[in-house]
Design a protein around this motif. Structure first.
Motif, PDB file in Angstrom:
ATOM      1  N   ALA A 255      39.814-118.535  69.185  1.00 25.61           N
ATOM      2  CA  ALA A 255      38.806-118.986  69.803  1.00 25.61           C
ATOM      3  C   ALA A 255      37.689-119.319  68.546  1.00 25.61           C
ATOM      4  O   ALA A 255      37.562-118.440  67.797  1.00 25.61           O
ATOM      5  CB  ALA A 255      38.310-118.429  70.909  1.00 25.61           C
ATOM      6  N   GLY A 256      36.894-120.305  68.707  1.00 26.77           N
ATOM      7  CA  GLY A 256      35.859-120.683  67.620  1.00 26.77           C
ATOM      8  C   GLY A 256      35.024-121.818  68.065  1.00 26.77           C
ATOM      9  O   GLY A 256      35.155-122.192  69.092  1.00 26.77           O
ATOM     10  N   PRO A 257      34.514-122.383  66.995  1.00 29.36           N
ATOM     11  CA  PRO A 257      33.517-123.495  67.283  1.00 29.36           C
ATOM     12  C   PRO A 257      34.214-125.004  67.382  1.00 29.36           C
ATOM     13  O   PRO A 257      33.730-125.955  67.382  1.00 29.36           O
ATOM     14  CB  PRO A 257      32.758-123.552  66.136  1.00 29.36           C
ATOM     15  CG  PRO A 257      33.659-122.865  64.861  1.00 29.36           C
ATOM     16  CD  PRO A 257      34.362-121.983  65.636  1.00 29.36           C
ATOM     17  N   GLY A 258      35.449-125.017  67.616  1.00 27.34           N
ATOM     18  CA  GLY A 258      36.288-126.274  67.620  1.00 27.34           C
ATOM     19  C   GLY A 258      37.115-126.651  66.167  1.00 27.34           C
ATOM     20  O   GLY A 258      36.374-126.239  65.147  1.00 27.34           O
ATOM     21  N   TYR A 259      37.865-127.361  66.363  1.00 22.91           N
ATOM     22  CA  TYR A 259      38.744-127.623  64.955  1.00 22.91           C
ATOM     23  C   TYR A 259      37.811-128.751  64.088  1.00 22.91           C
ATOM     24  O   TYR A 259      37.264-129.406  64.795  1.00 22.91           O
ATOM     25  CB  TYR A 259      40.145-127.934  64.976  1.00 22.91           C
ATOM     26  CG  TYR A 259      40.423-129.167  66.096  1.00 22.91           C
ATOM     27  CD1 TYR A 259      40.391-130.454  65.517  1.00 22.91           C
ATOM     28  CD2 TYR A 259      40.964-129.284  67.307  1.00 22.91           C
ATOM     29  CE1 TYR A 259      40.401-131.603  66.068  1.00 22.91           C
ATOM     30  CE2 TYR A 259      41.084-130.190  68.067  1.00 22.91           C
ATOM     31  CZ  TYR A 259      40.732-131.449  67.697  1.00 22.91           C
ATOM     32  OH  TYR A 259      41.194-132.732  68.527  1.00 22.91           O
ATOM     33  N   GLY A 260      38.243-128.590  62.988  1.00 20.34           N
ATOM     34  CA  GLY A 260      37.340-129.614  62.016  1.00 20.34           C
ATOM     35  C   GLY A 260      38.389-130.009  60.986  1.00 20.34           C
ATOM     36  O   GLY A 260      39.489-129.708  60.883  1.00 20.34           O
ATOM     37  N   GLY A 261      37.845-130.349  59.603  1.00 16.45           N
ATOM     38  CA  GLY A 261      38.543-130.493  58.457  1.00 16.45           C
ATOM     39  C   GLY A 261      38.894-131.805  58.474  1.00 16.45           C
ATOM     40  O   GLY A 261      38.635-132.855  59.105  1.00 16.45           O
ATOM     41  N   SER A 262      39.751-132.171  57.286  1.00 17.05           N
ATOM     42  CA  SER A 262      40.000-133.617  56.813  1.00 17.05           C
ATOM     43  C   SER A 262      41.379-134.057  57.513  1.00 17.05           C
ATOM     44  O   SER A 262      41.686-135.146  57.258  1.00 17.05           O
ATOM     45  CB  SER A 262      40.392-133.365  55.117  1.00 17.05           C
ATOM     46  OG  SER A 262      41.555-132.748  55.143  1.00 17.05           O
ATOM     47  N   CYS A 263      41.907-133.324  58.430  1.00 18.80           N
ATOM     48  CA  CYS A 263      43.254-133.764  58.989  1.00 18.80           C
ATOM     49  C   CYS A 263      43.527-133.813  60.647  1.00 18.80           C
ATOM     50  O   CYS A 263      43.279-134.840  61.068  1.00 18.80           O
ATOM     51  CB  CYS A 263      44.544-132.701  58.594  1.00 18.80           C
ATOM     52  SG  CYS A 263      44.597-133.107  56.975  1.00 18.80           S
ATOM     53  N   PHE A 264      42.929-132.568  61.393  1.00 19.39           N
ATOM     54  CA  PHE A 264      43.096-132.810  62.564  1.00 19.39           C
ATOM     55  C   PHE A 264      42.100-133.567  63.386  1.00 19.39           C
ATOM     56  O   PHE A 264      42.726-134.440  64.320  1.00 19.39           O
ATOM     57  CB  PHE A 264      42.842-131.236  63.082  1.00 19.39           C
ATOM     58  CG  PHE A 264      43.692-130.184  63.063  1.00 19.39           C
ATOM     59  CD1 PHE A 264      45.178-130.689  62.388  1.00 19.39           C
ATOM     60  CD2 PHE A 264      43.859-128.861  63.453  1.00 19.39           C
ATOM     61  CE1 PHE A 264      45.975-129.561  62.089  1.00 19.39           C
ATOM     62  CE2 PHE A 264      44.757-127.946  63.399  1.00 19.39           C
ATOM     63  CZ  PHE A 264      45.857-128.063  62.458  1.00 19.39           C
TER      64      PHE A 264
END
Ligand code: NAI
Length: 433
Positions: A255-264
């Motif tokens: 669990a965390g702050p939500g996915y991010g990044g250049s893909c998802f």
């Protein structure tokens, strides 16, 4: 084999260096002269563990070269990889294929012998057909096959992932292309990485389905984390309790702050758009994208609560800016939405990231960039652990306390044990515990 990479970004540069390391002759072509100049000078344009050494070794061996000149790059190519960006198109969320199409046009002009053109960029179903059409239209006599070979590497562990992949997906029904791709990947094949040959459209869809599934897993455990907070359960124990079931698996259940990044973020959105276009909406993925979108700013509310309900005029320390550790990539990092929400509420931001500061400066305004975690925490009411870099895993909490205006830690990655932090005199909040 003679290989050309069009695009020397995270995927093109890592793949090019790894193919060279397998013994192939690789030329990386990029439009950005600054990037190519840095590579000629031995300076990596991105931060990726192990990349500088791998590039240096293969340049020295004469197997890896860089150029901005596509004609030079393609002069001897047997296989040409398209590894350019496919960001979200402004306005509608479809994948922006302008870089892919431009690369296809550039390649078309240079083809003089049978060449395998491989889309490594993440592209919607049907893009291979369009690339083939563009090349055929620009160069009717060219002999070529267009293959889909999506890339699954993770930034931060990209070399390891490229060299020891769970699988290699190759979408083509052209027998000559099958032979070329098999030869290219032979070293991995011998390592027993499964080579999965499929139809081209199937390969294109596999990449989106994989990313959407992983994004769904993350979003699922994030919602369970919120429920844990409401009912007094511990999400880490829930993750372990379900992840030990082999049908579920323990990965991507943090669990965390939500996915991010250049893909998802861009890939879930693009899949939603493709599915809508075909009249087959993927409602689960639509919901995942929507839930994840609201989550990042919601994390700022945890920080406001830890600051006593008000952050106006207060200093907040942000520890970690990149979307995950071991990369300098800031694209769609949760830190951006969290910081902007806190700034909207009147907070003053001091931030530290081990590698992402230069990229962060391009997207965030009015942030004071600190030298380390303790410098970031100077005078802060709350320290927020946003990215779980190793540098933040064993903070000297007593030292942190002495520099802060008020000892409060919001740990969005569940790195610390609540009782330990509270025993040091901190107010502590985490996710789902
Ligand atoms: P990036 O933005 O780091 O690199 C793209 C590079 O292509 C840039 O250096 C740009 O200057 C260059 N370029 C654009 N058009 C060009 C042209 N016509 N000729 C020569 N160079 C050109 O992008 P990144 O992250 O490497 O992603 C590339 C593709 O791979 C995207 O489709 C992405 O979704 C996919 N992908 C990315 C992964 C990642 O972790 N970054 C993982 C798996 C897939």
């Amino acid at each position: 084999m003679q290989v050309t990479m069009i695009g020397a970004g995270y995927v093109g540069l890592v793949s090019g260096a790894c193919f060279a390391d397998f013994g192939h002759d690789v030329c990386c072509v990029d439009l950005d002269p600054g990037k190519i100049d840095r590579l000629h000078a031995g300076v990596m344009p991105i931060f990726e563990p192990g990349l500088a050494d791998l590039v240096a070794k293969n340049v020295k061996a004469g197997r890896l070269t860089f150029t901005t000149d596509i004609a030079e790059g393609l002069a001897k190519a047997e296989a040409v990889f398209i590894a350019v960006g496919t960001p979200s198109r402004r306005g509608d969320g479809h994948a922006d294929l302008s870089y892919v199409h431009a690369a296809a046009q550039d390649i078309a002009k240079q083809l003089t012998r049978y060449t395998v053109i491989v889309t490594k960029s993440t592209v919607p179903v049907g893009t291979g057909d369009e690339v083939e059409r563009l090349i055929r239209a620009a160069n009717p006599d060219a002999e070529f096959a267009v293959v889909s070979n999506p890339e699954f590497l993770r930034e931060g562990a990209a070399i390891e992932d490229f060299k020891r992949p769970d699988r290699i997906v190759i979408g083509t029904e052209d027998a000559r292309a099958v032979a070329v791709m098999t030869e290219l990947y032979r070293p991995l094949f011998l390592n027993r990485s499964p080579l999965l040959f499929t139809a081209r459209r199937t390969a294109e869809l596999i990449k989106y389905a994989a990313n959407a599934f992983l994004a769904t897993k993350i979003t699922f455990i994030n919602e369970i984390a919120d429920l844990c907070e409401a009912v007094g359960a511990d999400v880490q124990d829930v993750s372990r309790g379900i992840g030990l079931d082999n049908r579920i698996g323990s990965k991507f259940l943090h669990a965390g702050p939500g996915y991010g990044g250049s893909c998802f973020p861009k890939d879930t959105l693009a899949l939603v758009k493709t599915a809508q276009d075909f009249g087959v909406p993927v409602r689960i993925v639509e919901t995942v994208a929507a839930v994840n979108d609201t989550r990042k700013r919601a994390m700022a509310r945890k920080v406001v609560a830890a600051a006593g309900g008000e952050v106006r005029g207060k200093t907040i320390a942000i520890l970690g800016l990149t979307f995950k550790p071991n990369t300098d990539d800031m694209r769609d990092s949760p830190a951006i939405a969290i910081i902007q929400a806190l700034q909207d509420a009147g907070a003053v931001i001091r931030a530290y990231d081990p590698e992402g500061t230069e990229q962060a400066k391009l997207v965030l305004k009015d942030v004071h960039y600190a030298q380390d975690a303790y410098d970031a925490a100077q005078g802060a009411e709350v320290a927020v652990l946003v990215t779980e870099w190793d540098a933040f895993r064993a903070l000297d909490l007593d030292r942190l306390k002495t520099v802060m205006a008020h000892p409060a830690l919001v740990d969005l990655r569940n790195v610390y044990r609540p009782e330990e932090v509270r025993a040091r005199g901190f107010t502590y909040a985490s996710v789902g515990r």
